[in-house]
Design an enzyme around this catalytic site. Structure first.
Site, short mmCIF file in Angstrom:
data_model
loop_
_atom_site.label_atom_id
_atom_site.label_comp_id
_atom_site.label_asym_id
_atom_site.label_seq_id
_atom_site.Cartn_x
_atom_site.Cartn_y
_atom_site.Cartn_z
N LYS A 116 0.80 -1.26 -0.09
CA LYS A 116 -0.31 0.36 0.47
C LYS A 116 1.00 1.13 -0.08
O LYS A 116 0.52 2.59 -0.20
CB LYS A 116 -1.02 -0.07 0.94
CG LYS A 116 -1.82 -1.07 0.82
CD LYS A 116 -2.91 -0.69 2.88
CE LYS A 116 -3.53 -2.45 3.22
NZ LYS A 116 -3.30 -2.30 4.64
N GLY A 117 1.67 1.33 0.54
CA GLY A 117 2.84 2.10 0.53
C GLY A 117 2.94 3.21 -0.59
O GLY A 117 2.83 4.66 -0.41
N GLU B 263 7.52 2.98 -6.25
CA GLU B 263 7.28 2.72 -4.64
C GLU B 263 7.81 2.83 -3.84
O GLU B 263 8.43 4.29 -4.65
CB GLU B 263 9.30 1.44 -4.77
CG GLU B 263 8.53 -0.80 -4.83
CD GLU B 263 8.06 -0.81 -3.57
OE1 GLU B 263 7.31 -0.18 -2.70
OE2 GLU B 263 8.57 -2.17 -2.92
N ASP B 264 7.59 2.97 -2.51
CA ASP B 264 7.81 4.07 -1.75
C ASP B 264 9.17 4.64 -0.87
O ASP B 264 9.91 4.94 -1.43
CB ASP B 264 6.49 3.65 -0.33
CG ASP B 264 6.96 2.61 0.45
OD1 ASP B 264 7.20 1.56 -0.51
OD2 ASP B 264 6.60 1.91 1.40
N ASP C 194 15.31 -0.81 0.92
CA ASP C 194 15.13 -0.77 1.57
C ASP C 194 16.32 -2.49 1.74
O ASP C 194 17.56 -1.89 0.91
CB ASP C 194 14.31 -1.06 3.02
CG ASP C 194 14.43 -1.31 4.56
OD1 ASP C 194 16.10 -0.85 4.97
OD2 ASP C 194 14.34 -1.99 5.25
N LYS D 46 17.20 3.35 1.10
CA LYS D 46 18.45 3.03 2.18
C LYS D 46 19.09 2.60 1.87
O LYS D 46 19.00 1.88 1.90
CB LYS D 46 17.50 3.49 3.53
CG LYS D 46 16.44 3.63 4.13
CD LYS D 46 15.94 3.39 5.99
CE LYS D 46 14.82 2.26 4.97
NZ LYS D 46 14.50 1.96 6.64
N PHE E 123 13.97 4.08 9.98
CA PHE E 123 12.48 3.97 9.95
C PHE E 123 11.46 5.07 9.60
O PHE E 123 11.94 5.64 10.39
CB PHE E 123 12.50 2.70 10.98
CG PHE E 123 10.85 2.47 10.26
CD1 PHE E 123 10.81 0.80 9.34
CD2 PHE E 123 9.60 2.13 10.67
CE1 PHE E 123 9.86 -0.10 9.24
CE2 PHE E 123 8.21 1.57 10.22
CZ PHE E 123 8.27 0.90 9.07
N VAL E 124 11.38 5.20 8.09
CA VAL E 124 10.41 6.60 8.30
C VAL E 124 8.86 5.97 7.80
O VAL E 124 8.59 5.11 7.56
CB VAL E 124 11.45 7.21 7.31
CG1 VAL E 124 12.61 7.93 7.36
CG2 VAL E 124 11.03 6.51 5.85
N ASP F 150 4.06 3.26 6.30
CA ASP F 150 3.43 3.17 7.24
C ASP F 150 4.23 2.60 8.62
O ASP F 150 5.23 1.66 8.58
CB ASP F 150 2.22 2.34 7.61
CG ASP F 150 3.19 0.57 7.13
OD1 ASP F 150 3.39 0.44 6.04
OD2 ASP F 150 2.19 -0.34 7.86
N ARG G 22 0.66 6.48 7.71
CA ARG G 22 0.48 6.48 6.51
C ARG G 22 -0.34 8.26 5.71
O ARG G 22 0.12 8.62 5.15
CB ARG G 22 -0.48 5.59 5.85
CG ARG G 22 -0.25 4.54 5.74
CD ARG G 22 -0.20 3.26 4.69
NE ARG G 22 -0.83 2.25 4.94
CZ ARG G 22 0.74 1.08 4.57
NH1 ARG G 22 1.50 1.62 4.02
NH2 ARG G 22 0.45 -0.32 5.08
P1 IMP Z 1 12.84 -4.21 1.35
O1 IMP Z 1 12.16 -5.65 0.59
O2 IMP Z 1 13.49 -4.60 2.92
O3 IMP Z 1 13.26 -3.26 0.59
O4 IMP Z 1 11.50 -3.63 1.89
C1 IMP Z 1 10.57 -2.67 0.82
C2 IMP Z 1 9.65 -2.92 2.04
O5 IMP Z 1 9.84 -2.13 3.10
C3 IMP Z 1 9.17 -1.52 1.06
O6 IMP Z 1 7.96 -1.59 -0.03
C4 IMP Z 1 7.75 -0.77 2.75
O7 IMP Z 1 6.83 -1.32 2.62
C5 IMP Z 1 8.81 -1.15 3.70
N1 IMP Z 1 9.84 -0.76 4.18
C6 IMP Z 1 10.60 -0.06 4.66
N2 IMP Z 1 11.54 0.36 5.18
C7 IMP Z 1 10.34 0.92 5.58
C8 IMP Z 1 10.49 2.67 6.78
O8 IMP Z 1 11.44 3.24 7.01
N3 IMP Z 1 9.44 2.50 6.69
C9 IMP Z 1 7.90 2.09 6.70
N4 IMP Z 1 8.29 0.80 5.78
C10 IMP Z 1 9.45 0.24 5.56
MG MG Z 2 5.03 -1.17 4.62
#
Ligand code: IMP
Ligand code: MG
Length: 189
Positions: free
Chosen positions: A49-50, A106-107, A110, A138, A159-160, A166, A172
């Site tokens: 949903k981000g 994408e939001d 990470d 990040k 963490f944001v 969210d 959100r």
């Molecule tokens: P990844 O798979 O670790 O790259 O994570 C990606 C997903 O994790 C993003 O689409 C977000 O939904 C969530 N996410 C990662 N870091 C954060 C954060 O700092 N705040 C909120 N959601 C996050």
């Molecule tokens: Mg999320």
């Protein structure tokens, strides 16, 4: 890690990127993407949903004749600020992307786990091209190589929340991007 109490009040969270800064950068991204896709039909794939707030702002500032939108629901975190390293589809695309120029919206990028998963499943559907725009990156948290074609902001390992992002489905609605820190501990999410 998890937070025992309910949602924090907004003023307990430090603003990392205020609404004006976000809006300005989203305009710039929209202009850049419009220039790059000029004259070509573009399918935006928003990751739920981000990314919904980011996509809504991005698309209204794009200057393209032929833009369509679809959404893909992906869950990765649950009630945690640490990546589980696992992603799964919660809502599939409504339409085929075969032969289309596709831009993932994408939001945040990470660890790269979700991003790699998305690339894999969407590439298998044979789009003409596949690129990605992320609002936040990040890079210090990568567990696998992943790079977006368009990045709004590169941010530190915090963490944001807000602007669609969210923590356990909270925050959100905030118009800016804020840092959520666990009190009393130096632990990073
Ligand atoms: P990844 O798979 O670790 O790259 O994570 C990606 C997903 O994790 C993003 O689409 C977000 O939904 C969530 N996410 C990662 N870091 C954060 C954060 O700092 N705040 C909120 N959601 C996050
Ligand atoms: Mg999320």
């Amino acid at each position: 890690m998890s937070f025992a109490a309910g949602p924090k009040t907004q003023n307990q969270m430090e603003i990392l990127l205020n609404a004006e800064v976000v809006a300005h950068r989203v305009h710039e991204l929209a202009a850049q993407i419009s220039a790059d896709y000029r004259g070509r039909p573009l399918r935006l794939v928003g990751i739920l949903k981000g990314a919904w707030m980011f996509l809504a702002d991005l698309i209204r500032h794009m200057d393209l004749e032929d833009v369509s939108v679809d959404f893909l629901g992906v869950a990765s975190y649950g009630r945690s600020t640490k990546s589980s390293g696992e992603a799964r589809i919660t809502k599939d695309l409504d339409q085929s992307i075969e032969g289309l120029d596709v831009l993932i919206v994408e939001d945040i990028l990470d660890t790269g786990e979700t991003f790699s998963y998305l690339q894999e499943i969407l590439t298998a559907r044979q789009p003409k091209s596949l690129k990605a725009v992320v609002l936040l990156d990040k890079p210090s948290r990568r567990t696998r190589p992943a790079q977006a074609d368009y990045v709004g902001f590169t941010i530190p390992d915090e963490f944001v929340v807000g602007y669609g992002l969210d923590y356990a489905e909270n925050y959100r609605q905030l118009p800016d991007v804020r840092v959520l820190r666990q009190e009393g501990k130096g632990e990073k999410g």
